[in-house]
Scaffold this motif. Structure first.
Motif, PDB file in Angstrom:
ATOM      1  N   ILE A   1       0.797  -1.248   0.011  1.00 44.13           N
ATOM      2  CA  ILE A   1       0.139  -0.071   0.144  1.00 44.13           C
ATOM      3  C   ILE A   1       0.880   1.289   0.010  1.00 44.13           C
ATOM      4  CG2 ILE A   1      -1.592   1.293   1.364  1.00 44.13           C
ATOM      5  CD1 ILE A   1      -3.149  -1.318   1.872  1.00 44.13           C
TER       6      ILE A   1
ATOM      7  N   GLN B   1       0.361   5.252  -0.007  1.00 46.26           N
ATOM      8  CA  GLN B   1      -0.479   6.577   0.127  1.00 46.26           C
ATOM      9  C   GLN B   1       0.118   7.621   0.300  1.00 46.26           C
ATOM     10  OE1 GLN B   1      -2.866   6.495   4.002  1.00 46.26           O
ATOM     11  NE2 GLN B   1      -4.722   6.847   2.544  1.00 46.26           N
TER      12      GLN B   1
ATOM     13  N   ILE C   1       4.600  10.524   1.464  1.00 42.64           N
ATOM     14  CA  ILE C   1       4.243   9.146   0.971  1.00 42.64           C
ATOM     15  C   ILE C   1       4.685   8.023   1.957  1.00 42.64           C
ATOM     16  CG2 ILE C   1       4.309   7.616  -0.832  1.00 42.64           C
ATOM     17  CD1 ILE C   1       5.241   9.974  -2.652  1.00 42.64           C
ATOM     18  N   LYS C   2       3.719   7.371   2.453  1.00 44.33           N
ATOM     19  CA  LYS C   2       3.972   6.293   3.379  1.00 44.33           C
ATOM     20  C   LYS C   2       3.723   4.984   2.335  1.00 44.33           C
ATOM     21  CE  LYS C   2       3.548   4.288   7.650  1.00 44.33           C
ATOM     22  NZ  LYS C   2       3.298   4.606   9.181  1.00 44.33           N
TER      23      LYS C   2
ATOM     24  N   VAL D   1       3.603   0.801   2.882  1.00 48.65           N
ATOM     25  CA  VAL D   1       3.511  -0.348   3.764  1.00 48.65           C
ATOM     26  C   VAL D   1       3.216  -1.643   3.103  1.00 48.65           C
ATOM     27  CG1 VAL D   1       2.220  -1.276   5.949  1.00 48.65           C
ATOM     28  CG2 VAL D   1       2.410   1.108   5.673  1.00 48.65           C
TER      29      VAL D   1
ATOM     30  N   TYR E   1       2.542  -5.487   3.723  1.00 52.80           N
ATOM     31  CA  TYR E   1       1.841  -6.454   4.579  1.00 52.80           C
ATOM     32  C   TYR E   1       2.221  -8.054   4.038  1.00 52.80           C
ATOM     33  CZ  TYR E   1      -0.875  -2.492   6.482  1.00 52.80           C
ATOM     34  OH  TYR E   1      -1.217  -1.424   6.763  1.00 52.80           O
TER      35      TYR E   1
ATOM     36  N   ARG F   1       5.221  -8.931  11.040  1.00 57.56           N
ATOM     37  CA  ARG F   1       4.799  -7.458  10.946  1.00 57.56           C
ATOM     38  C   ARG F   1       5.141  -6.765   9.839  1.00 57.56           C
ATOM     39  NH1 ARG F   1       5.410  -4.946  16.322  1.00 57.56           N
ATOM     40  NH2 ARG F   1       6.082  -2.947  15.270  1.00 57.56           N
ATOM     41  N   PRO F   2       4.260  -5.886   9.517  1.00 57.42           N
ATOM     42  CA  PRO F   2       4.146  -4.950   8.211  1.00 57.42           C
ATOM     43  C   PRO F   2       5.411  -4.319   8.412  1.00 57.42           C
ATOM     44  CG  PRO F   2       2.284  -4.187   9.641  1.00 57.42           C
ATOM     45  CD  PRO F   2       2.878  -5.584  10.287  1.00 57.42           C
TER      46      PRO F   2
ATOM     47  N   GLU G   1       7.431  -0.993   6.902  1.00 57.38           N
ATOM     48  CA  GLU G   1       6.979   0.430   6.575  1.00 57.38           C
ATOM     49  C   GLU G   1       8.290   1.155   6.116  1.00 57.38           C
ATOM     50  OE1 GLU G   1       3.668   1.007   9.973  1.00 57.38           O
ATOM     51  OE2 GLU G   1       5.373   2.311   9.984  1.00 57.38           O
TER      52      GLU G   1
ATOM     53  N   PHE H   1       8.878   5.570   5.160  1.00 62.15           N
ATOM     54  CA  PHE H   1       8.052   7.047   4.843  1.00 62.15           C
ATOM     55  C   PHE H   1       9.066   7.863   4.182  1.00 62.15           C
ATOM     56  CE2 PHE H   1       7.480  11.374   6.364  1.00 62.15           C
ATOM     57  CZ  PHE H   1       6.077  11.526   5.825  1.00 62.15           C
TER      58      PHE H   1
END
Lengths: 144, 233
Positions: free
Chosen positions: A87, A89, A117-118, A120, A122, A129-130, A132, A134
């Motif tokens: 994802i 976003q 923008i982040k 992630v 999964y 754990r997801p 991430e 940034f």
């Protein structure tokens, strides 16, 4: 104090104690029988054996944090675990993709100015754990 | 006999190579003698292009972008503050252009239209912790994050979100908030209502930061929900 009185007090205390123990045991039983089990039944829970499974970590080769672009579209390139859900976003776009292959190359639009923008990831194995990332990148139109 | 044939072959080969090199060496001299100015112009143009590319490369290398809320502004400089640092920005009358970003469009303004607490994005050349601004964009500051919904207040249309780095956000879901949910079968993003949100769902959110918020309470610009069923299927 008379001997009869002492025996009566002793018997009273003993009887009271027995009743108290009985009531507390019974109430515990009632409490247990009325409680709902919120976890799924044991037979439905499949615990995959994750020992020895090595999860590929998220590597983002492009874009770099704080990079400046003159175009309003960029590509997110890198590697992440196979079959994971990615994802990305930003204020102007939500991108949801399944990473079928380990490598990804995803087109993403930029807004004029700063783009927070982040990203992630999964993993397919939900116990992990997801991961991430940034980043802040800038789209400054070359005509400005 | 064999050696003689071999020697003949080597001599022929050398002759061919020599003849070819003479022809190749003569070609530019013919051009040069016929039109010397054209060649010189070409060389100058190439040199100019090389210098222009190098200048642009160096400029790109030194070009940086920073952002932050305006702490202080005077005639030809301003101070920007963000969560990490405070930066000094210098304006150049001949060079600096200032724009206000209005959604997808922009409007040119002047440096004295910038006011304290504006969110500014500056692009320019940085030297000694001072950035000489080429472009200043006045925009809104957005925060993008994600976490798990820990609490839903159906009366106030508010959710509490716990992020992976243990920050708790209180998000107000307004009528203008874009609410989407990932369909766990198709993985397409679908529009949903507030009633579909559940405690335990994962939420990705975007909020506007003005710098005056209290208790991490924000009005959500948009949210994207990954239902908890995705993680137990």
């Amino acid at each position: 104090m008379k001997k009869e009185t002492l025996i009566a007090v002793f018997l009273g205390l003993l009887f009271g104690g027995i009743v108290a123990v009985f009531i507390s045991l019974k109430s515990k039983e009632i409490e247990l029988s009325t409680n709902k089990v919120i976890a799924p039944p044991k037979e439905n829970v499949s615990v995959p054996n994750l020992t020895g499974i090595k999860m590929e970590s998220l590597e983002l080769s492009e874009p770099a944090n704080n990079a400046i672009f003159e175009k309003n579209t960029i590509h997110f390139k890198g590697t992440a675990a196979k079959d994971s859900l990615i994802i990305i976003q930003s204020p102007i776009k939500d991108l949801v993709v399944k990473n079928i292959q380990g490598k990804f190359d995803l087109e993403f639009p930029l807004a004029l100015g700063e783009n927070s923008i982040k990203m992630v990831v999964y993993p397919k194995e939900k116990q992990f754990r997801p991961q991430e990332k940034f980043i802040k990148i800038y789209y400054i139109d070359s005509e400005l | 006999m064999k050696i003689t044939i071999k020697n003949c072959f080597i001599v022929t080969l050398l002759y061919c190579l020599l003849a070819n090199s003479i022809v190749m060496a003569q070609t530019p001299s013919i051009e040069a003698s016929s039109s010397p100015t054209v060649v010189v112009d070409k060389d100058i143009q190439q040199l100019k292009d090389k210098i222009a590319n190098k200048v642009s490369e160096i400029r790109k290398q030194n070009n940086k972008a920073i952002s932050g809320f305006v702490l202080k502004i005077d005639g030809n400089s301003m101070k920007l503050s963000n969560t990490e640092e405070v930066n000094q920005v210098k304006f150049d009358d001949a060079l600096t252009k200032v724009f206000k970003v209005l959604g997808t469009t922009k409007k040119e303004i002047k440096t004295n239209d910038i006011s304290k607490d504006d969110y500014a994005i500056v692009s320019g050349v940085i030297a000694d912790k001072v950035i000489t601004a080429n472009v200043v964009l006045i925009d809104e500051n957005f925060l993008v994050d994600s976490g798990k919904i820990t609490e839903i207040n159906k009366e106030d249309f508010n959710i509490k979100v716990l992020t992976n780095d243990k920050n708790t956000y209180s998000l107000d879901i307004e009528t203008g908030t874009k609410q989407h949910m990932v369909n766990i079968k198709t993985l397409l993003s679908e529009v949903v209502g507030f009633s579909k949100l559940k405690e335990g769902d994962t939420v990705h959110f975007v909020v506007k930061k003005t710098g005056t918020e209290k208790d991490n309470n924000y009005s959500a610009v948009k949210i994207l929900i990954i239902p908890q069923e995705y993680f137990i299927k």
